[in-house]
Design a protein around this motif. Structure first.
Motif, PDB file in Angstrom:
ATOM      1  N   SER A 105      30.639  -3.431  79.597  1.00 15.15           N
ATOM      2  CA  SER A 105      31.080  -4.453  80.550  1.00 15.15           C
ATOM      3  C   SER A 105      32.292  -5.240  80.067  1.00 15.15           C
ATOM      4  N   ARG A 106      32.250  -5.698  78.832  1.00 18.45           N
ATOM      5  CA  ARG A 106      33.346  -6.532  78.326  1.00 18.45           C
ATOM      6  C   ARG A 106      34.655  -5.734  78.261  1.00 18.45           C
ATOM      7  N   GLU A 107      34.543  -4.437  77.934  1.00 13.56           N
ATOM      8  CA  GLU A 107      35.742  -3.606  77.848  1.00 13.56           C
ATOM      9  C   GLU A 107      36.300  -3.320  79.237  1.00 13.56           C
ATOM     10  N   VAL A 108      35.428  -3.095  80.207  1.00 10.11           N
ATOM     11  CA  VAL A 108      35.882  -2.920  81.582  1.00 10.11           C
ATOM     12  C   VAL A 108      36.580  -4.197  82.058  1.00 10.11           C
ATOM     13  N   GLY A 109      36.058  -5.357  81.664  1.00  6.90           N
ATOM     14  CA  GLY A 109      36.705  -6.620  81.992  1.00  6.90           C
ATOM     15  C   GLY A 109      38.107  -6.711  81.418  1.00  6.90           C
ATOM     16  N   ARG A 110      38.263  -6.258  80.191  1.00  3.51           N
ATOM     17  CA  ARG A 110      39.580  -6.311  79.556  1.00  3.51           C
ATOM     18  C   ARG A 110      40.569  -5.374  80.238  1.00  3.51           C
ATOM     19  N   VAL A 111      40.113  -4.212  80.670  1.00  2.94           N
ATOM     20  CA  VAL A 111      40.992  -3.289  81.391  1.00  2.94           C
ATOM     21  C   VAL A 111      41.415  -3.899  82.725  1.00  2.94           C
ATOM     22  N   HIS A 112      40.489  -4.510  83.433  1.00  3.17           N
ATOM     23  CA  HIS A 112      40.839  -5.185  84.692  1.00  3.17           C
ATOM     24  C   HIS A 112      41.835  -6.304  84.437  1.00  3.17           C
ATOM     25  N   GLY A 154      30.676   0.063  90.681  1.00  2.00           N
ATOM     26  CA  GLY A 154      30.136   1.013  89.719  1.00  2.00           C
ATOM     27  C   GLY A 154      28.966   0.397  88.989  1.00  2.00           C
ATOM     28  N   GLU A 155      28.719   0.844  87.792  1.00  2.00           N
ATOM     29  CA  GLU A 155      27.626   0.283  86.989  1.00  2.00           C
ATOM     30  C   GLU A 155      28.028   0.288  85.522  1.00  2.00           C
ATOM     31  N   THR A 156      28.423  -0.861  85.049  1.00  2.00           N
ATOM     32  CA  THR A 156      28.757  -1.002  83.643  1.00  2.00           C
ATOM     33  C   THR A 156      27.479  -1.214  82.830  1.00  2.00           C
ATOM     34  N   THR A 157      27.628  -1.259  81.522  1.00  2.00           N
ATOM     35  CA  THR A 157      26.482  -1.441  80.640  1.00  2.00           C
ATOM     36  C   THR A 157      26.776  -2.538  79.628  1.00  2.00           C
ATOM     37  N   VAL A 158      25.713  -3.071  79.057  1.00  2.00           N
ATOM     38  CA  VAL A 158      25.821  -4.088  78.008  1.00  2.00           C
ATOM     39  C   VAL A 158      25.012  -3.615  76.807  1.00  2.00           C
ATOM     40  N   THR A 159      25.662  -3.492  75.671  1.00  2.00           N
ATOM     41  CA  THR A 159      24.951  -3.225  74.424  1.00  2.00           C
ATOM     42  C   THR A 159      24.595  -4.562  73.805  1.00  2.00           C
ATOM     43  N   VAL A 160      23.316  -4.841  73.687  1.00  2.00           N
ATOM     44  CA  VAL A 160      22.872  -6.136  73.157  1.00  2.00           C
ATOM     45  C   VAL A 160      23.106  -6.172  71.650  1.00  2.00           C
ATOM     46  N   ARG A 161      23.850  -7.163  71.207  1.00  2.00           N
ATOM     47  CA  ARG A 161      24.163  -7.305  69.785  1.00  2.00           C
ATOM     48  C   ARG A 161      22.968  -7.866  69.032  1.00  2.00           C
ATOM     49  N   GLY A 180      23.885 -10.934  82.179  1.00  2.00           N
ATOM     50  CA  GLY A 180      23.860  -9.532  82.575  1.00  2.00           C
ATOM     51  C   GLY A 180      25.247  -8.943  82.529  1.00  2.00           C
ATOM     52  N   ARG A 181      25.382  -7.760  83.133  1.00  2.00           N
ATOM     53  CA  ARG A 181      26.648  -7.054  82.990  1.00  2.00           C
ATOM     54  C   ARG A 181      27.787  -7.720  83.767  1.00  2.00           C
ATOM     55  N   GLN A 215       6.888   0.296  78.687  1.00  2.00           N
ATOM     56  CA  GLN A 215       7.605  -0.978  78.629  1.00  2.00           C
ATOM     57  C   GLN A 215       8.518  -1.020  77.404  1.00  2.00           C
ATOM     58  N   ARG A 216       8.005  -0.586  76.276  1.00  2.00           N
ATOM     59  CA  ARG A 216       8.802  -0.580  75.036  1.00  2.00           C
ATOM     60  C   ARG A 216      10.007   0.347  75.172  1.00  2.00           C
ATOM     61  N   ILE A 217       9.790   1.539  75.715  1.00  2.00           N
ATOM     62  CA  ILE A 217      10.871   2.502  75.873  1.00  2.00           C
ATOM     63  C   ILE A 217      11.912   1.978  76.857  1.00  2.00           C
ATOM     64  N   ASN A 218      11.445   1.353  77.928  1.00  2.00           N
ATOM     65  CA  ASN A 218      12.373   0.824  78.923  1.00  2.00           C
ATOM     66  C   ASN A 218      13.244  -0.285  78.340  1.00  2.00           C
ATOM     67  N   ARG A 219      12.636  -1.177  77.558  1.00  2.00           N
ATOM     68  CA  ARG A 219      13.427  -2.240  76.919  1.00  2.00           C
ATOM     69  C   ARG A 219      14.479  -1.645  75.990  1.00  2.00           C
ATOM     70  N   ALA A 220      14.067  -0.649  75.228  1.00  2.00           N
ATOM     71  CA  ALA A 220      15.003  -0.013  74.300  1.00  2.00           C
ATOM     72  C   ALA A 220      16.165   0.628  75.049  1.00  2.00           C
ATOM     73  N   LEU A 221      15.879   1.291  76.161  1.00  2.00           N
ATOM     74  CA  LEU A 221      16.940   1.900  76.952  1.00  2.00           C
ATOM     75  C   LEU A 221      17.889   0.847  77.502  1.00  2.00           C
ATOM     76  N   LEU A 222      17.337  -0.258  78.020  1.00  2.00           N
ATOM     77  CA  LEU A 222      18.160  -1.308  78.618  1.00  2.00           C
ATOM     78  C   LEU A 222      19.088  -1.952  77.602  1.00  2.00           C
ATOM     79  N   GLU A 223      18.663  -2.038  76.356  1.00  2.00           N
ATOM     80  CA  GLU A 223      19.460  -2.711  75.325  1.00  2.00           C
ATOM     81  C   GLU A 223      20.354  -1.752  74.548  1.00  2.00           C
ATOM     82  N   SER A 224      20.276  -0.461  74.865  1.00  2.00           N
ATOM     83  CA  SER A 224      20.954   0.544  74.049  1.00  2.00           C
ATOM     84  C   SER A 224      22.414   0.767  74.420  1.00  2.00           C
ATOM     85  N   GLY A 225      22.807   0.383  75.643  1.00  2.00           N
ATOM     86  CA  GLY A 225      24.135   0.722  76.125  1.00  2.00           C
ATOM     87  C   GLY A 225      24.193   2.085  76.794  1.00  2.00           C
TER      88      GLY A 225
END
Length: 447
Positions: free
Chosen positions: A304-311, A335-342, A354-355, A159-169
């Motif tokens: 995700s935010r950068e893909v939004g800006r390109v669009h 596709g599948e964009t990502t979100v790096t949690v600040r 979400g993304r 669970q800890r590793i999965n959370r870290a992966l999800l928030e890592s970008g």
């Protein structure tokens, strides 16, 4: 805002008069095209001489199981177990017998129910013969739902590793490389457990490129990745591991079955629904209504935010200069964009979203109220991240309405808080679970 289901034969809303409803109808079309009931029939194998055991995992797991039950001969034996996300079991059609058990577990962070389901699935495929058939139903979300930690790892570690992966970008291929090597069931290990039975895997793709080894971490697919690659990703992301597990990765003791391994002999695999098909279905619906539609790509990745800006840059070029496409038109992408949690600022509330929502924030910020441009971004499974919405809508007046409510878009980007932003504007797209999953759907309407 709730999407409205529009029948296949009904006219699309007029984009000039109802741009939001037009975009929602395209999203509905894309999702409906990816439902298992429409795609399963041409891919089912014939019943074997022996038993047929159905196993599987994913957000579309229950709807895939129901499609098999509806299509499988009534006089042919059928049993099995499939795990899906909580609240992702569709209402059973009247008269459809339940021959495949469906259980629920957590996504995107695994829980004990998912681990118990994985243990039961492994037990179900023990002792099969070459006369038996294993029908494996795989869709996005299976990585979390089908969890069985490698020796030396606890569920809490996973669970800890999965959370870290999800928030890592990290992208989905990187995340799943780690997941495969820290599992006793992913990365082809489930296929090895099924031997010597024949294995047919049917998948619904939620990954860029539709690589079956990446979908749900490929439990029945050979894995070309290595322990060394998984460890390099873990070290780059600074994720802690128990010493014994780190040593097992370093020595190669946790290596996955590779292409050419005898355990995959005679196996068959088909991708029955994919992002490109859903985007093309939406494009065809728009064209049938007289609107030019272009599918940019079904493999777009990135922040995700950068893909939004390109669009946004592309939409502004079309709206202002008629290049590279002429307005009016619809631009579609997946596709599948990502979100790096600040990092959260002291005293600040935790952001929600979400993304798809974060894409919309970046898009709205870059559009700067460009006249004539509307957009929708949503996840085709109906869940954006862990929230109750599928995504959000953007309109020319989005930024102005938000500023009037005291909501600067940059503040919400800084704390990854797309859900609050679009909730306050009543511009969330809410569908509930759709019972399929072909990843991100984005549509820009330029008038």
């Amino acid at each position: 805002m709730t999407t409205t289901t529009i029948s296949e034969t009904s006219a699309l809303p007029d984009p000039q008069e109802q741009p939001r409803e037009f975009l929602l109808a395209l999203f509905d079309t894309a999702v409906r095209s990816a439902l298992p009931v429409h795609a399963m029939a041409s891919h089912l194998p014939s019943p074997p001489r022996g038993r047929t055991v159905v196993i599987g995992a994913g957000k579309a797991g229950a709807s895939m199981a129901q499609a098999v039950e509806a299509l499988w001969p009534a006089d042919a034996p059928l049993s099995g177990l499939v795990v899906t996300r909580y609240e992702h079991i569709p209402q059973r059609p009247p008269g459809l017998a339940e021959r495949i058990e469906v259980v629920e577990a957590a996504h995107p962070v695994p829980d004990a129910a998912g681990m118990q389901a994985a243990e039961r699935i492994l037990a179900l495929v023990q002792g099969l013969t070459a006369d038996d058939l294993v029908l494996c139903l795989i869709s996005g979300g299976g990585s979390s739902l089908l969890t069985l930690p490698a020796d030396g790892l606890s569920l809490e570690d996973k669970q800890r590793i999965n959370r870290a992966l999800l928030e890592s970008g990290a992208d989905i291929a990187e995340m799943n490389c780690v997941r495969k090597h820290l599992s006793r069931i992913k990365g082809g290990r489930l296929a090895a457990a099924c031997a010597p039975a024949r294995v047919v895997t049917l998948t619904i793709s939620d990954v860029p490129g539709d690589d079956p080894a990446t979908i749900a971490s490929g439990p029945t697919v050979a894995d070309a990745g290595t322990c060394a690659q998984a460890l390099a990703i873990i070290d780059r992301l600074k994720i802690a591991l128990p010493d014994a597990v780190r040593a097992a990765l370093q020595s190669g003791a946790l290596e996955t079955p590779k292409p050419g391994d005898a355990c995959f002999a005679g196996h068959e695999l088909a991708v029955i629904s994919a992002p490109r098909q859903a985007l093309e279905a939406a494009a065809a619906r728009a064209r049938a209504a007289g609107m030019d539609a272009w599918v940019l790509s079904d493999e777009i990745e990135g922040e995700s935010r950068e893909v939004g800006r390109v669009h946004a840059a592309l939409a502004r070029a079309v709206a202002r200069h008629g290049q590279p496409f002429k307005a009016p038109c619809v631009l579609l992408s997946g596709g599948e964009t990502t979100v790096t949690v600040r990092p959260r600022l002291p005293g600040a509330a935790k952001g929600r979203g979400g993304r798809a929502g974060e894409f919309c924030l970046g898009l709205a910020q870059a559009l700067q109220g460009q006249p004539g441009v509307w957009a929708l971004a949503a996840d085709t499974d109906g869940i954006d991240g862990v929230e109750s919405n599928a995504g959000a809508l953007v309109a020319p007046e989005t930024l102005a309405r938000a500023r009037a409510l005291g909501m600067p878009v940059q503040d919400h980007l800084d704390r990854n808080d797309a859900w609050t932003y679009f909730h306050q504007l009543d511009d969330l797209v809410v569908t509930g679970p759709t019972f399929t999953n072909v990843n991100d759907f984005r549509a820009l309407l330029i008038l």
